[in-house]
Scaffold this motif. Structure first.
Motif, PDB file in Angstrom:
ATOM      1  N   VAL A  67       0.834  -1.209   0.000  1.00  0.00           N
ATOM      2  CA  VAL A  67       0.000   0.000   0.000  1.00  0.00           C
ATOM      3  C   VAL A  67       0.864   1.253   0.000  1.00  0.00           C
ATOM      4  CG1 VAL A  67      -1.659   1.330   1.358  1.00  0.00           C
ATOM      5  CG2 VAL A  67      -1.983  -1.115   1.062  1.00  0.00           C
ATOM      6  N   VAL A  68       1.927   1.267   0.807  1.00  0.00           N
ATOM      7  CA  VAL A  68       2.797   2.440   0.875  1.00  0.00           C
ATOM      8  C   VAL A  68       3.524   2.646  -0.448  1.00  0.00           C
ATOM      9  CG1 VAL A  68       4.885   3.354   1.978  1.00  0.00           C
ATOM     10  CG2 VAL A  68       3.052   2.416   3.361  1.00  0.00           C
ATOM     11  N   MET A  69       4.008   1.581  -1.052  1.00  0.00           N
ATOM     12  CA  MET A  69       4.712   1.717  -2.326  1.00  0.00           C
ATOM     13  C   MET A  69       3.782   2.164  -3.449  1.00  0.00           C
ATOM     14  SD  MET A  69       7.773   1.190  -1.741  1.00  0.00           S
ATOM     15  CE  MET A  69       8.727   0.603  -0.387  1.00  0.00           C
ATOM     16  N   MET A  70       2.542   1.737  -3.401  1.00  0.00           N
ATOM     17  CA  MET A  70       1.596   2.167  -4.432  1.00  0.00           C
ATOM     18  C   MET A  70       1.213   3.641  -4.256  1.00  0.00           C
ATOM     19  SD  MET A  70      -0.845  -1.125  -4.976  1.00  0.00           S
ATOM     20  CE  MET A  70      -1.854  -0.293  -6.157  1.00  0.00           C
ATOM     21  N   GLN A  71       1.252   4.157  -3.036  1.00  0.00           N
ATOM     22  CA  GLN A  71       0.960   5.565  -2.817  1.00  0.00           C
ATOM     23  C   GLN A  71       2.049   6.454  -3.384  1.00  0.00           C
ATOM     24  OE1 GLN A  71       0.336   6.148   1.336  1.00  0.00           O
ATOM     25  NE2 GLN A  71      -1.816   5.539   1.233  1.00  0.00           N
ATOM     26  N   ALA A  72       3.265   5.978  -3.420  1.00  0.00           N
ATOM     27  CA  ALA A  72       4.368   6.782  -3.931  1.00  0.00           C
ATOM     28  C   ALA A  72       4.249   7.003  -5.434  1.00  0.00           C
ATOM     29  CB  ALA A  72       5.700   6.107  -3.616  1.00  0.00           C
ATOM     30  N   GLU A  73       3.578   6.117  -6.139  1.00  0.00           N
ATOM     31  CA  GLU A  73       3.471   6.242  -7.588  1.00  0.00           C
ATOM     32  C   GLU A  73       2.349   7.166  -8.021  1.00  0.00           C
ATOM     33  OE1 GLU A  73       3.076   2.347  -9.144  1.00  0.00           O
ATOM     34  OE2 GLU A  73       5.050   1.726  -8.485  1.00  0.00           O
ATOM     35  N   THR A  74       1.357   7.366  -7.180  1.00  0.00           N
ATOM     36  CA  THR A  74       0.226   8.193  -7.567  1.00  0.00           C
ATOM     37  C   THR A  74       0.324   9.553  -6.889  1.00  0.00           C
ATOM     38  OG1 THR A  74      -1.074   7.273  -5.770  1.00  0.00           O
ATOM     39  CG2 THR A  74      -1.293   6.220  -7.925  1.00  0.00           C
ATOM     40  N   PRO A  75       0.456  10.627  -7.668  1.00  0.00           N
ATOM     41  CA  PRO A  75       0.509  11.958  -7.060  1.00  0.00           C
ATOM     42  C   PRO A  75      -0.857  12.348  -6.530  1.00  0.00           C
ATOM     43  CG  PRO A  75       0.478  12.135  -9.437  1.00  0.00           C
ATOM     44  CD  PRO A  75       0.574  10.666  -9.108  1.00  0.00           C
ATOM     45  N   PRO A  76      -0.919  13.275  -5.599  1.00  0.00           N
ATOM     46  CA  PRO A  76      -2.219  13.700  -5.089  1.00  0.00           C
ATOM     47  C   PRO A  76      -3.046  14.337  -6.198  1.00  0.00           C
ATOM     48  CG  PRO A  76      -0.478  15.117  -4.271  1.00  0.00           C
ATOM     49  CD  PRO A  76       0.183  13.970  -4.980  1.00  0.00           C
ATOM     50  N   SER A  77      -4.328  14.030  -6.226  1.00  0.00           N
ATOM     51  CA  SER A  77      -5.162  14.495  -7.333  1.00  0.00           C
ATOM     52  C   SER A  77      -5.976  15.725  -6.972  1.00  0.00           C
ATOM     53  CB  SER A  77      -6.098  13.374  -7.771  1.00  0.00           C
ATOM     54  OG  SER A  77      -6.908  12.994  -6.679  1.00  0.00           O
ATOM     55  N   THR A  78      -6.179  16.002  -5.699  1.00  0.00           N
ATOM     56  CA  THR A  78      -6.986  17.150  -5.316  1.00  0.00           C
ATOM     57  C   THR A  78      -6.293  17.922  -4.209  1.00  0.00           C
ATOM     58  OG1 THR A  78      -8.181  15.853  -3.672  1.00  0.00           O
ATOM     59  CG2 THR A  78      -9.147  15.976  -5.864  1.00  0.00           C
ATOM     60  N   GLY A  79      -6.782  19.097  -3.965  1.00  0.00           N
ATOM     61  CA  GLY A  79      -6.262  19.887  -2.857  1.00  0.00           C
ATOM     62  C   GLY A  79      -5.164  20.835  -3.286  1.00  0.00           C
ATOM     63  N   ARG A  80      -4.603  21.515  -2.316  1.00  0.00           N
ATOM     64  CA  ARG A  80      -3.603  22.536  -2.581  1.00  0.00           C
ATOM     65  C   ARG A  80      -2.304  21.945  -3.107  1.00  0.00           C
ATOM     66  NH1 ARG A  80      -2.366  27.947  -0.193  1.00  0.00           N
ATOM     67  NH2 ARG A  80      -0.135  28.157  -0.487  1.00  0.00           N
ATOM     68  N   ARG A  81      -1.925  20.760  -2.620  1.00  0.00           N
ATOM     69  CA  ARG A  81      -0.683  20.152  -3.085  1.00  0.00           C
ATOM     70  C   ARG A  81      -0.693  19.919  -4.587  1.00  0.00           C
ATOM     71  NH1 ARG A  81       0.982  15.439   0.888  1.00  0.00           N
ATOM     72  NH2 ARG A  81       1.727  16.830   2.469  1.00  0.00           N
TER      73      ARG A  81
END
Length: 103
Positions: A67-81
């Motif tokens: 789960v942690v490694m898969m989060q690193a590949e997807t950039p945040p899609s919403t919000g200020r970041r």
């Protein structure tokens, strides 16, 4: 509750479920005569609990790592970041400079 704590708890629960399924498959298929050893030993329940517990630790760790490694590949899609990290294409005006040799 922070997001990573929720992810960790979910990973532990998934790991525990996978460990129970894995140990059930080991006992159903009688791999290495484990079923015979657990059912005929006076402390077989302890061996069963340890087998489930230690497999749950391994499967939960693997689940959390995935789960942690898969989060690193997807950039945040919403919000200020996402707004800050999004590259902007801006037209830069260029001034035409006359060359010394041309008139």
């Amino acid at each position: 509750m922070p997001m990573m704590v929720r992810v960790y708890i979910r990973s532990v629960l998934i790991g525990a479920a996978l460990a129970c399924c894995f140990v059930a498959a080991l006992l159903a298929l009688d791999v290495g005569h484990l079923r015979h050893l657990i059912l005929n030993s006076p402390s077989g329940w302890l061996a069963l609990c340890m087998l489930v517990f230690f497999n749950a630790i391994v499967f939960a760790g693997v689940q959390f790592a995935i789960v942690v490694m898969m989060q690193a590949e997807t950039p945040p899609s919403t919000g200020r970041r996402a707004w800050i990290l999004r590259p902007r294409m801006v037209a830069v005006p260029q001034r035409s400079v006359a060359r010394a040799g041309r008139k």
